[in-house]
Design an enzyme around this catalytic site. Structure first.
Site, PDB file in Angstrom:
ATOM      1  N   CYS A 195       0.851  -1.195   0.000  1.00 29.51           N
ATOM      2  CA  CYS A 195       0.000   0.000   0.000  1.00 29.51           C
ATOM      3  C   CYS A 195       0.888   1.247   0.000  1.00 29.51           C
ATOM      4  O   CYS A 195       1.767   1.383   0.837  1.00 29.51           O
ATOM      5  CB  CYS A 195      -0.878  -0.026   1.250  1.00 29.51           C
ATOM      6  SG  CYS A 195      -1.751   1.503   1.561  1.00 29.51           S
TER       7      CYS A 195
ATOM      8  N   CYS B 167      -3.720   7.362  -1.452  1.00 33.64           N
ATOM      9  CA  CYS B 167      -5.039   7.405  -2.110  1.00 33.64           C
ATOM     10  C   CYS B 167      -6.153   7.811  -1.142  1.00 33.64           C
ATOM     11  O   CYS B 167      -7.166   8.353  -1.572  1.00 33.64           O
ATOM     12  CB  CYS B 167      -5.383   6.053  -2.705  1.00 33.64           C
ATOM     13  SG  CYS B 167      -3.973   5.044  -3.066  1.00 33.64           S
TER      14      CYS B 167
ATOM     15  N   THR C 136      -4.519   4.891   7.518  1.00 34.62           N
ATOM     16  CA  THR C 136      -3.341   4.571   6.704  1.00 34.62           C
ATOM     17  C   THR C 136      -2.422   5.778   6.497  1.00 34.62           C
ATOM     18  O   THR C 136      -2.897   6.876   6.195  1.00 34.62           O
ATOM     19  CB  THR C 136      -3.836   4.051   5.338  1.00 34.62           C
ATOM     20  OG1 THR C 136      -4.584   2.867   5.565  1.00 34.62           O
ATOM     21  CG2 THR C 136      -2.689   3.761   4.392  1.00 34.62           C
TER      22      THR C 136
ATOM     23  N   GLU D  35      -0.625   1.817   9.643  1.00 35.22           N
ATOM     24  CA  GLU D  35      -1.845   2.450  10.147  1.00 35.22           C
ATOM     25  C   GLU D  35      -1.631   2.998  11.560  1.00 35.22           C
ATOM     26  O   GLU D  35      -0.773   2.505  12.299  1.00 35.22           O
ATOM     27  CB  GLU D  35      -2.999   1.436  10.157  1.00 35.22           C
ATOM     28  CG  GLU D  35      -3.655   1.253   8.787  1.00 35.22           C
ATOM     29  CD  GLU D  35      -2.794   0.545   7.759  1.00 35.22           C
ATOM     30  OE1 GLU D  35      -1.923  -0.253   8.143  1.00 35.22           O
ATOM     31  OE2 GLU D  35      -2.981   0.798   6.551  1.00 35.22           O
TER      32      GLU D  35
ATOM     33  N   HIS E 190     -12.806   5.077  -2.757  1.00 38.77           N
ATOM     34  CA  HIS E 190     -11.729   4.221  -2.242  1.00 38.77           C
ATOM     35  C   HIS E 190     -11.926   2.759  -2.667  1.00 38.77           C
ATOM     36  O   HIS E 190     -10.963   2.054  -2.956  1.00 38.77           O
ATOM     37  CB  HIS E 190     -11.587   4.346  -0.727  1.00 38.77           C
ATOM     38  CG  HIS E 190     -10.195   4.010  -0.285  1.00 38.77           C
ATOM     39  ND1 HIS E 190      -9.092   4.693  -0.727  1.00 38.77           N
ATOM     40  CD2 HIS E 190      -9.710   3.016   0.490  1.00 38.77           C
ATOM     41  CE1 HIS E 190      -7.991   4.159  -0.220  1.00 38.77           C
ATOM     42  NE2 HIS E 190      -8.346   3.122   0.520  1.00 38.77           N
TER      43      HIS E 190
ATOM     44  N   TYR F 189      -9.403  -0.320  -5.321  1.00 36.72           N
ATOM     45  CA  TYR F 189      -8.853  -1.639  -4.975  1.00 36.72           C
ATOM     46  C   TYR F 189      -8.636  -2.543  -6.180  1.00 36.72           C
ATOM     47  O   TYR F 189      -7.815  -3.459  -6.116  1.00 36.72           O
ATOM     48  CB  TYR F 189      -9.752  -2.313  -3.924  1.00 36.72           C
ATOM     49  CG  TYR F 189      -9.341  -1.970  -2.507  1.00 36.72           C
ATOM     50  CD1 TYR F 189      -9.190  -0.651  -2.108  1.00 36.72           C
ATOM     51  CD2 TYR F 189      -9.102  -2.963  -1.577  1.00 36.72           C
ATOM     52  CE1 TYR F 189      -8.813  -0.334  -0.817  1.00 36.72           C
ATOM     53  CE2 TYR F 189      -8.716  -2.649  -0.273  1.00 36.72           C
ATOM     54  CZ  TYR F 189      -8.575  -1.334   0.095  1.00 36.72           C
ATOM     55  OH  TYR F 189      -8.191  -1.028   1.378  1.00 36.72           O
TER      56      TYR F 189
ATOM     57  N   CYS G  93      -4.841  -0.914  -7.092  1.00 35.58           N
ATOM     58  CA  CYS G  93      -3.658  -1.201  -6.258  1.00 35.58           C
ATOM     59  C   CYS G  93      -3.509  -2.692  -5.987  1.00 35.58           C
ATOM     60  O   CYS G  93      -2.409  -3.243  -6.119  1.00 35.58           O
ATOM     61  CB  CYS G  93      -3.702  -0.398  -4.968  1.00 35.58           C
ATOM     62  SG  CYS G  93      -4.985  -0.902  -3.802  1.00 35.58           S
TER      63      CYS G  93
ATOM     64  N   GLU H 243      -6.151  -6.706   5.369  1.00 34.21           N
ATOM     65  CA  GLU H 243      -6.254  -5.343   4.832  1.00 34.21           C
ATOM     66  C   GLU H 243      -7.146  -5.347   3.590  1.00 34.21           C
ATOM     67  O   GLU H 243      -7.988  -4.461   3.416  1.00 34.21           O
ATOM     68  CB  GLU H 243      -4.859  -4.797   4.503  1.00 34.21           C
ATOM     69  CG  GLU H 243      -4.805  -3.282   4.364  1.00 34.21           C
ATOM     70  CD  GLU H 243      -5.335  -2.808   3.032  1.00 34.21           C
ATOM     71  OE1 GLU H 243      -5.883  -1.700   2.986  1.00 34.21           O
ATOM     72  OE2 GLU H 243      -5.217  -3.552   2.034  1.00 34.21           O
TER      73      GLU H 243
HETATM   74 FE1  SF4 Z   1      -3.436   1.590   0.033  1.00 33.46          FE
HETATM   75 FE2  SF4 Z   1      -4.765   0.669  -2.087  1.00 33.46          FE
HETATM   76 FE3  SF4 Z   1      -6.012   2.166  -0.229  1.00 33.46          FE
HETATM   77 FE4  SF4 Z   1      -4.206   3.223  -1.904  1.00 33.46          FE
HETATM   78  S1  SF4 Z   1      -6.203   2.332  -2.463  1.00 33.46           S
HETATM   79  S2  SF4 Z   1      -4.387   3.593   0.268  1.00 33.46           S
HETATM   80  S3  SF4 Z   1      -2.739   1.575  -2.084  1.00 33.46           S
HETATM   81  S4  SF4 Z   1      -5.132   0.112   0.049  1.00 33.46           S
END
Ligand code: SF4
Length: 507
Positions: free
Chosen positions: A100, A104, A191, A258, A293, A297, A300, A444
């Site tokens: 991660c 984002c 995060t 986190e 968000h 996913y 990422c 996660e």
């Molecule tokens: Fe982390 Fe993915 Fe969330 Fe970005 S979108 S903060 S890389 S988990």
């Protein structure tokens, strides 16, 4: 300065003085603290690649405020192309870091607050949107990293914020002054906070009038007075002190780093307050943020799937089984699941739309489908990576044993794969798979951006089951089918009557 380099980002953190605790101690110097360094490196990648002409399309955007080129992580999406470039950026960053990269959440916070403040002002005659545009300009000008802070600790989940035994279990306003407000409470598992410049705190759920004081959205510097950050533990975290092989991903770490953020009577000046009591917009803000968000996913995590699939393939080659049909089958399964999630992310971006604020948002139904798929497929592709890698991912001796002059030669000799490849390379690859497929990355993928039930609730709400029921009713003849009538030139009753009454030819 519009776009910082990775190094400039790291140096900029030195100027901040956040109150951070980890492993029971105060961390005075965030940048040089060894357990934070991989997270900082991962976040730094979001800066560094923005300076690489090869990634300009994905990593940079044109500010709608100034027309200047900015890092995409500070941008409010202005088109479908922006939404698509964003998920492409995330897949690429996942490939480069295998973890991660944290930034984002703040990006999604910026977009959600931009869209929602516009609508609050329209209904309530407030000036939050103008304040927020000024704040956004500041973020873009200084290329800041924001920690997007939504989840409150929540206490007893059956009770609303104002019903909790401890009123601080949700962030709330405790005092209003002429020049600002004072907030108290906390945000949990946020995060990238220890290496962010700013925190943007948003409500965590839809609220009613009785929760008015909890309907609050503010931005504060990470080192604002009264803010304390308590860093969370992760699997393998102290292995970072043991060398470069055993951590699995010594450069970029595992998940986002986190923290529990405590707001102990933090004063927030009015220009940094973007919601204060407008409970009727809490649901919209949460849903907009969560949609953004969740759409990420399929970017990422698919980047991570690309890396772990590559690592599994490397192991298969090193074991001399890369051509075995069952290995090829497993690799194809891994790639297929990853690309399915990628399709979902692209689809929810291409099906995005313009909001009244002028900013673009993703298709919320598809965004929730993206995330729900990730909660299942990430476990599955990591399971297949474990399958291909074999049991050594959890039985292998340590890096210190490999380096030990007395026994290192045995490890070198007996843990070797195909001749010609050093055992150390094999150990590096196995540790990477262990880090990605056994560690904190899996929960996660399950709980980040909301747990599966949160996605199912949104899917239920937006699944339009009534319309689907009407489709079925039309097919079976309970509801009229106007096109069928046009095709056949008669009503369904007349059409089927002819079947019931045999034609003269059949008599
Ligand atoms: Fe982390 Fe993915 Fe969330 Fe970005 S979108 S903060 S890389 S988990």
């Amino acid at each position: 300065m519009a776009i910082k380099s990775g190094k400039e980002y790291v140096e900029s953190l030195r100027k901040l003085k956040p109150r951070v605790f980890a492993f029971g101690e105060r961390v005075e110097n965030v940048v040089d603290y060894p357990l934070f360094q991989p997270h900082i490196n991962a976040a730094a990648m979001t800066y560094e690649l923005a300076n690489d002409p090869q990634y300009e399309k994905e990593m940079t955007a044109t500010s709608n405020l100034t027309g200047e080129k900015i890092n995409r992580f500070t941008h409010v999406h202005q088109s479908i192309d922006d939404l698509v470039n964003k998920v492409q950026m995330m897949r690429m960053l996942g490939q480069k870091t295998a973890t991660c990269f944290q930034r984002c959440v703040g990006l999604d916070g910026l977009n959600a607050v931009y869209i929602t403040t516009f609508e609050i002002d329209k209904k309530h005659g407030t000036d939050y949107h103008e304040r927020f545009r000024k704040y956004l300009g500041y973020v873009q000008k200084n290329d800041l990293m924001l920690a997007g802070a939504m989840s409150d600790p929540k206490g007893d989940r059956s009770l609303r914020p104002n019903q909790q035994a401890d009123p601080d279990l949700y962030l709330h306003v405790v005092e209003k002054r002429d020049k600002g407000i004072v907030v108290r409470g906390a945000k949990a598992h946020i995060t990238g906070t220890v290496n962010a410049h700013e925190i943007i705190a948003m409500p965590t759920r839809a609220m009613g009038a009785e929760d008015k004081d909890y309907a609050v959205c503010v931005a504060v510097p990470v080192d604002a007075e009264g803010v304390t950050l308590i860093f969370g533990r992760q699997t393998n975290d102290t292995r970072r002190l043991d060398g470069e092989i055993d951590p699995g991903n010594a450069k970029y770490g595992i998940v986002g780093g986190e923290a529990l953020i405590v707001f102990d009577n933090v004063f927030v000046p009015n220009e940094r307050v973007f919601m204060c009591g407008e409970f009727d917009f809490t649901g919209q803000l949460v849903e907009t943020f969560a949609g953004f968000h969740r759409s990420n996913y399929g970017g990422c995590k698919v980047g991570l799937a690309d890396v772990v699939t590559g690592a599994a393939y490397w192991m298969a080659e090193n074991n001399g089984v890369e051509k075995a049909p069952y290995i090829r089958d497993l690799l194809a399964e891994m790639a297929s699941m990853a690309e399915t999630c990628w399709c979902c992310s692209l689809a929810c971006s291409y099906q995005g739309s313009k909001t009244p604020s002028g900013a673009y948002t993703i298709n919320p139904l598809l965004a929730n489908v993206v995330k729900l798929n990730i909660t299942r497929f990430a476990y599955e592709w990591m399971r297949l990576a474990q399958d291909i890698a074999g049991g050594l991912i959890i039985t292998m001796p340590s890096e210190k044993d490999l380096r030990n002059p007395e026994i290192g030669k045995y490890i070198e000799k007996y843990l070797v794969g195909k001749a010609g490849t050093p055992t150390e390379h094999r150990m590096r690859m196995l540790r990477l798979i262990e880090n990605m497929a056994v560690g904190a990355g899996l929960p996660e993928a399950l709980h980040g951006a909301g747990s599966p039930q949160a996605q199912k609730m949104m899917i239920q709400r937006r699944g339009n089951f009534e319309a689907k029921k009407e489709l079925a009713e039309s097919i079976v003849g309970i509801k009229p089918d106007k096109h069928f009538k046009k095709i056949t030139g008669k009503s369904e009753d007349e059409y089927f009557k002819e079947f019931r009454e045999p034609s003269p030819k059949c008599k």
